[in-house]
Design an enzyme around this catalytic site. Structure first.
Site, PDB file in Angstrom:
ATOM      1  N   GLY A   1       2.976  14.978  -6.191  1.00  0.00           N
ATOM      2  CA  GLY A   1       2.102  14.166  -6.517  1.00  0.00           C
ATOM      3  C   GLY A   1       0.905  13.572  -5.469  1.00  0.00           C
ATOM      4  O   GLY A   1       0.524  14.837  -4.825  1.00  0.00           O
TER       5      GLY A   1
ATOM      6  N   SER B   1      -2.299  -0.299  -6.348  1.00  0.00           N
ATOM      7  CA  SER B   1      -2.605   0.039  -7.914  1.00  0.00           C
ATOM      8  C   SER B   1      -3.427  -1.312  -8.426  1.00  0.00           C
ATOM      9  O   SER B   1      -3.288  -2.430  -7.754  1.00  0.00           O
ATOM     10  CB  SER B   1      -1.374   0.058  -8.779  1.00  0.00           C
ATOM     11  OG  SER B   1      -1.829  -0.116 -10.183  1.00  0.00           O
TER      12      SER B   1
ATOM     13  N   TYR C   1       7.140  -3.190 -11.009  1.00  0.00           N
ATOM     14  CA  TYR C   1       6.158  -2.733 -10.161  1.00  0.00           C
ATOM     15  C   TYR C   1       4.829  -3.327  -9.917  1.00  0.00           C
ATOM     16  O   TYR C   1       4.491  -3.151  -8.638  1.00  0.00           O
ATOM     17  CB  TYR C   1       5.612  -1.490 -11.176  1.00  0.00           C
ATOM     18  CG  TYR C   1       4.551  -0.557 -10.532  1.00  0.00           C
ATOM     19  CD1 TYR C   1       5.073   0.428  -9.654  1.00  0.00           C
ATOM     20  CD2 TYR C   1       3.226  -0.510 -11.041  1.00  0.00           C
ATOM     21  CE1 TYR C   1       4.177   1.475  -9.140  1.00  0.00           C
ATOM     22  CE2 TYR C   1       2.536   0.410 -10.633  1.00  0.00           C
ATOM     23  CZ  TYR C   1       2.811   1.316  -9.352  1.00  0.00           C
ATOM     24  OH  TYR C   1       2.137   2.044  -8.928  1.00  0.00           O
TER      25      TYR C   1
END
Length: 383
Positions: A97, A221, A246
């Site tokens: 990734g 994020s 998360y």
């Protein structure tokens, strides 16, 4: 003798009247033909209309999906062409990734790149592949399990002894999946995404200071704005959701990034948070159930590639003139203002202290409000 038949005289027809009658006949025929055509058309429309509507709806959906895909995949290329000769970069989660794509980009710029992974055999294979692909023989792999505090300590000890330099630390590795605990009994999402990086950064801080100006890059994020931290329920015993765990870990990462800025800026260690956008990585591989299957399909179709997503990470690692942006979040190579949600210094300090306790060390470096010291000679060169 036969009598002659009486001839009845035919009435004379006016030519104009005859023409009018003929025209009327034509018009009646046309009307009748038109009515028949209309009836046939109505029958055809009744048969075709559902199919036509389905086609229109599907076409509209495809257009909407295409536009959404363009929006999600929007990214900019790193505008900086700087090389990284003589500089050492450590990347956690560098076997796939974003981590792998970042390693490739930095290797192309001649950095000494060290990638970490839980599977050392896989990590070494990736490192060989990057060396072959870029021609940079300074790409190496080491074992690191961010879910184990003991392993992090051992790694940091070995790294400090074997590596003289560390200029950029990229905290990239992440977990997203069902509830589980680490060997230390900690909730895995928070432990891997945040606490492991917190502890690793703490153990390598002296190395970063000695090689200042240096940088800490936390891959975050924008979902951090939905995260919530309950200090009385760090194990999430009151309720666990994959997404909730998360977002909480990413909120903790952003607060950690800001606290690093407050504590280390005066030592010329700069801290950045990078939101790479929605990327097609292995992050969703552990997402359970039907939702996980759906998200994995969507990610393959809709999300940007790791090569596009890593551009901002590389930008924060190599670009000049970022000193004044320490403590900021970057997306698409532009600085963003962090949400007010993460600016509570008391909460950030509490998170830092609780994290230090969980990692088993006493915090002996109280934060100082970041001031802008006069740039050193090295900083001036970099700027």
């Amino acid at each position: 003798m036969h009598k002659k038949a009486k001839v009845v005289p035919q009435p004379k027809v006016n030519p104009q009247q005859h023409a009018k009658m003929a025209e009327d006949m034509k018009q009646r025929l046309k009307v009748e033909e038109l009515a028949e055509n209309i009836d046939e058309l109505e029958d055809v429309v009744e048969d075709v209309f559902p199919l036509l509507m389905i086609t229109v709806i599907i076409s509209s959906l495809i257009l909407v999906i295409f536009l959404i895909r363009m929006y999600i995949r929007y990214s900019v290329n790193n505008p900086s062409k700087n090389r990284m000769d003589g500089r050492t970069v450590l990347i956690t989660g560098g076997t796939s990734g974003l981590g792998k794509a970042t390693a490739v980009e930095l290797a192309k710029r001649n950095a000494r790149v060290i990638i970490t992974g839980r599977d050392l055999v896989k990590a070494e294979a990736i490192a060989r592949n990057i060396r072959k692909k870029t021609g940079n023989q300074q790409v190496n792999a080491v074992h690191l399990d961010l879910g184990s505090l003991r392993n992090i300590r051992d790694f940091a000890d070995d790294f400090s002894k074997s590596e003289k330099f560390l200029h950029v630390l990229i905290n990239n590795a992440a977990y997203m999946g069902p509830k589980s605990v680490t060997d230390d009994g900690l909730e895995r999402t928070l432990a891997v995404n945040y606490l492991g990086h917190f502890y690793l950064t703490h153990l390598l801080t002296d190395k970063l200071k000695k090689n200042a100006p240096s940088r800490i890059i936390n891959v975050i994020s924008d979902t951090y704005v939905r995260g919530k931290i309950d200090f009385d329920d760090l194990a999430l015993n009151k309720g666990y959701s994959v997404y909730g765990a998360y977002t909480r870990s990413k909120l903790a990462q952003v607060m950690f990034m800001l606290e690093c800025h407050r504590r280390l800026f005066s030592s010329c260690v700069w801290s950045f948070g990078v939101h790479p956008g929605a990327c097609n990585t292995e992050l969703l591989r552990n997402y359970p159930g039907m939702m996980g299957n759906i998200l994995r399909v969507i990610s393959r179709v809709m999300f940007k590639s790791p090569e596009d997503g890593c551009q901002t990470i590389v930008y924060c690692a190599v670009s000049d003139g970022l000193r004044e942006f320490s403590g900021k979040i970057f997306s698409n190579c532009k600085a963003l203002k962090p949400s007010d949600k993460v600016k509570d210094k008391d909460v950030a300090k509490k998170l830092w202290n609780v994290s230090a306790q969980l990692c088993g060390f006493k915090d002996e470096t109280p934060p100082e409000e970041a001031a802008a010291p006069a740039p050193s000679t090295e900083e001036k060169k970099e700027q």
